[in-house]
Write an enzyme that holds these catalytic residues in place. Structure first.
Site, short mmCIF file in Angstrom:
data_model
loop_
_atom_site.label_atom_id
_atom_site.label_comp_id
_atom_site.label_asym_id
_atom_site.label_seq_id
_atom_site.Cartn_x
_atom_site.Cartn_y
_atom_site.Cartn_z
N ILE A 1 0.89 -1.16 0.00
CA ILE A 1 0.00 0.00 0.00
C ILE A 1 0.93 1.21 0.00
CG2 ILE A 1 -1.77 1.27 1.26
CD1 ILE A 1 -2.75 -1.37 2.37
N PRO A 2 1.17 1.79 -1.16
CA PRO A 2 2.33 2.69 -1.35
C PRO A 2 2.13 4.11 -0.85
CG PRO A 2 1.15 2.44 -3.41
CD PRO A 2 0.45 1.55 -2.42
N CYS A 3 2.05 4.26 0.47
CA CYS A 3 1.92 5.61 1.02
C CYS A 3 3.17 6.43 0.76
CB CYS A 3 1.58 5.55 2.51
SG CYS A 3 2.69 4.55 3.49
N HIS A 4 4.28 5.78 0.39
CA HIS A 4 5.50 6.53 0.07
C HIS A 4 5.37 7.33 -1.22
CE1 HIS A 4 5.89 2.60 -2.00
NE2 HIS A 4 6.50 3.28 -2.94
N ARG A 5 4.34 7.04 -2.01
CA ARG A 5 4.13 7.77 -3.27
C ARG A 5 3.34 9.06 -3.08
NH1 ARG A 5 2.38 2.31 -6.61
NH2 ARG A 5 4.38 1.22 -6.31
#
Length: 354
Positions: free
Chosen positions: A316-320
């Site tokens: 779940i790419p919250c880094h994006r």
């Protein structure tokens, strides 16, 4: 840096050939032994499937690997540094010893100088290096089904209470709280940007976090409240699947993750997390744009809070998600990891989903 390295097949051939051109530029971590080596190591070569390649020694250490005693990568990196070499020798001679600043001073070194030199050379202090090694050894023993006291001795702790406290600070649960018949099982996954803990049931992944995230104990506690059946050590199929997918992700092969997930959050949080999964690898967007996508344009702060409560990193790419002005903002795994993940994913920009 790791993402500038050639593909793993090329690096494996360099390992077989003991290619000197990669000296100081690439290292191999061997999952079957927990050891990392220079590519010129004279030891018997591991199977390709057991190899993970890194661009620096800090990445190897953060992934939980110990330095090889034959090719001595730490010594090679330290050169003749009068501070580093003696302390590395002391750590290798007493791997289970619980080092304190007083022990460093007793070796004739100024602790503040040692902290600065090791941080510059290896990306972590000498005490952090020693502590991470001991906890990893203890985790490995517990996973093998050995009793807590065996893990305590393997990790070099003088008392069971000290080991339980140190373990609980990282995981959020004392080792004695783990069950042999639990529905959820925890395992350690090595990555080029640090070790992660995965918690899965037989069918789905419930948590994936970096081992050094400060919020990890609270996340484990929340998970235990919402899921009955306890927590044990092991690698169910979803954990093996995500470990394989992470290996492909970091090696530049694929940014596609198909591991089945269970999302533990409010309806709004789950809505945000699903929106994050729609951001393509190699792309970024702002918190406000995520809110707009959800037709909640005034919910920017709520989106940011949902980001912070995500407990399945990378997939779940919250880094994006970044600030509207392009700045990197808070990331539970550390801003350096957020930057590294964005840089890694630049390789995937515009690439069709595999």
């Amino acid at each position: 840096m790791m993402f500038d390295l050639p593909d793993s097949q090329t690096l494996y051939q360099a390992l077989i050939d003991r290619d000197m051109s990669y000296e100081g530029r690439a290292y191999v971590g061997v999952s079957s032994t927990g050891i990392f080596c220079r590519l010129t190591c004279p030891a018997r070569k591991p199977k390709y499937s057991n190899c993970q390649f890194y661009g620096s020694i800090p990445e190897c250490i953060e992934a939980g690997f110990r330095a090889c005693k034959r090719c001595k990568p730490l010594h090679q990196a330290a050169g003749d540094d009068p501070v580093v070499r003696p302390l590395i020798d002391a750590l290798e001679a007493r791997p289970g010893f619980r080092w304190r600043e007083g022990d460093v001073a007793a070796q004739g070194f100024d602790p503040s100088t040692v902290r600065r030199v090791f941080k510059r050379q290896f990306g972590m202090t000498f005490l952090e290096m020693a502590r991470q090694r001991r906890l990893r050894d203890g985790f490995t023993v517990l996973k093998a089904g050995e009793p807590v006291i065996a893990a305590q001795f393997e990790a070099g702790f003088e008392s069971a209470s000290a080991f339980r406290a140190a373990f609980a600070r990282v995981i959020g649960m004392a080792p004695g709280s783990f069950s042999t018949v639990a529905l959820l099982q925890a395992d350690w996954i090595d990555t080029p940007i640090g070790a992660m803990v995965a918690i899965s049931c037989a069918h789905r992944l419930h948590l994936l976090e970096f081992i050094d995230r400060k919020a990890l104990p609270n996340e484990v506690a929340r998970l235990m409240k919402s899921q009955q059946g306890g927590l044990g050590f092991g690698r169910p199929p979803p954990t093996q699947q995500v470990a394989d997918e992470l290996q492909r992700y970091f090696s530049g092969q694929s940014a596609t993750f198909e591991t089945p997930l269970t999302l533990h959050g409010t309806a709004f949080e789950q809505q945000v997390w699903r929106a994050l999964q729609q951001i393509p690898a190699g792309s970024t967007c702002s918190y406000s744009s995520v809110a707009t996508t959800l037709e909640r344009p005034t919910a920017t702060r709520a989106v940011a809070r949902a980001n912070g409560r995500n407990q399945i990193a990378i997939l779940i790419p919250c880094h994006r998600v970044i600030a509207a002005n392009g700045d990197l903002t808070g990331y539970g795994g550390g801003l350096w990891r957020k930057q590294r993940l964005i840089e890694i994913e630049n390789k995937y920009r515009g690439r069709p989903v595999q």
